[in-house]
Design a protein around this motif. Structure first.
Motif, PDB file in Angstrom:
ATOM      1  N   TYR A  85      -1.220   0.188  -4.598  1.00 17.27           N
ATOM      2  CA  TYR A  85      -2.347   0.215  -3.677  1.00 17.27           C
ATOM      3  C   TYR A  85      -3.642   0.136  -4.473  1.00 17.27           C
ATOM      4  O   TYR A  85      -3.639   0.200  -5.696  1.00 17.27           O
TER       5      TYR A  85
ATOM      6  N   ASP B  14      -3.403   7.105   1.662  1.00 15.30           N
ATOM      7  CA  ASP B  14      -4.129   6.197   2.541  1.00 15.30           C
ATOM      8  C   ASP B  14      -4.904   5.142   1.741  1.00 15.30           C
ATOM      9  O   ASP B  14      -6.089   4.942   1.915  1.00 15.30           O
TER      10      ASP B  14
ATOM     11  N   SER C  38       0.853  -1.178   0.000  1.00 14.82           N
ATOM     12  CA  SER C  38       0.000   0.000   0.000  1.00 14.82           C
ATOM     13  C   SER C  38       0.893   1.233   0.000  1.00 14.82           C
ATOM     14  O   SER C  38       2.116   1.129   0.047  1.00 14.82           O
TER      15      SER C  38
ATOM     16  N   ASP D 244      -5.764   1.237   0.210  1.00 10.73           N
ATOM     17  CA  ASP D 244      -5.915  -0.110   0.748  1.00 10.73           C
ATOM     18  C   ASP D 244      -4.791  -0.987   0.213  1.00 10.73           C
ATOM     19  O   ASP D 244      -4.192  -0.719  -0.826  1.00 10.73           O
ATOM     20  N   TYR D 245      -4.547  -2.092   0.924  1.00 10.21           N
ATOM     21  CA  TYR D 245      -3.492  -3.017   0.518  1.00 10.21           C
ATOM     22  C   TYR D 245      -3.913  -3.833  -0.695  1.00 10.21           C
ATOM     23  O   TYR D 245      -5.075  -4.149  -0.861  1.00 10.21           O
ATOM     24  N   LYS D 246      -2.913  -4.152  -1.548  1.00 10.89           N
ATOM     25  CA  LYS D 246      -3.154  -5.022  -2.696  1.00 10.89           C
ATOM     26  C   LYS D 246      -2.038  -6.043  -2.791  1.00 10.89           C
ATOM     27  O   LYS D 246      -0.917  -5.806  -2.345  1.00 10.89           O
TER      28      LYS D 246
END
Length: 180
Positions: A78, A44, A38, A46-48
């Protein structure tokens, strides 16, 4: 006090029993795994998930300390989900982790170092910094030459020239060590 000194001496003398390598040994480790990445700061996101693949070489300074350097292809970025619109930013980097490895138990190593990275695939060429610098910290466990490695790469440089945000990458890889 005497008991404490005796216990400390016993612990320190037993650490040598954990050593798998001798001073001067060199190992090569091809590895493959995944990133959970991320970008923090103003973004800010989200995680990928992404791919991590490459190899590392390690020189064993002593049975308990090694220095490694590698070359890893790393998919980072991200994702965002806002107003029913999904967006993924998917840059790829060639990272060069340079780590000190401290063997604290049989097959168990704590790792820390520096990692310059160079972006090789990007979406928006003019706004992005193509150089990335991070501090990787992690742990690995080796059994019968198979090595499971988990790291967290703490981003230190801004991803974009005009927006605050650094890479944040958790990486887990599986590799096989060859002793040269």
């Amino acid at each position: 006090m005497k008991k404490l000194l005796v216990m400390a001496a016993m612990v320190l003398s037993s650490v040598g029993a954990f050593a798998q390598y001798s001073a001067g040994d060199i190992t090569i480790q091809p590895k493959i795994g995944m990133n959970i990445a991320s970008v923090g700061g103003d973004v800010d996101g989200d995680y990928k998930a992404g791919l991590a693949v490459g190899a590392e070489a390690e020189y064993h300074v002593s049975p308990l300390i090694g220095v490694s350097a590698g070359l890893l292809y790393s998919q980072q970025g991200y994702k965002l989900s806002e107003d029913h619109v999904d967006f993924k930013w998917k840059p790829a980097y060639l990272n060069i982790p340079i780590l000190a490895n401290f063997y604290v138990a049989n097959g168990l190593a704590l790792k820390a170092g520096v990692q310059p990275g160079f972006m090789v695939a990007k979406d928006d060429a003019e706004e992005v910094n193509t150089f990335d610098f991070s501090i990787p910290v992690g742990i690995s466990y080796e059994y019968m030459n198979i090595c499971l490695d988990a790291r967290y790469n703490i981003g230190c440089t801004k991803v974009w020239k005009e927006v605050d945000g650094c890479n944040s990458v958790f990486q887990i890889t599986l590799g096989y060590k060859f002793k040269l």
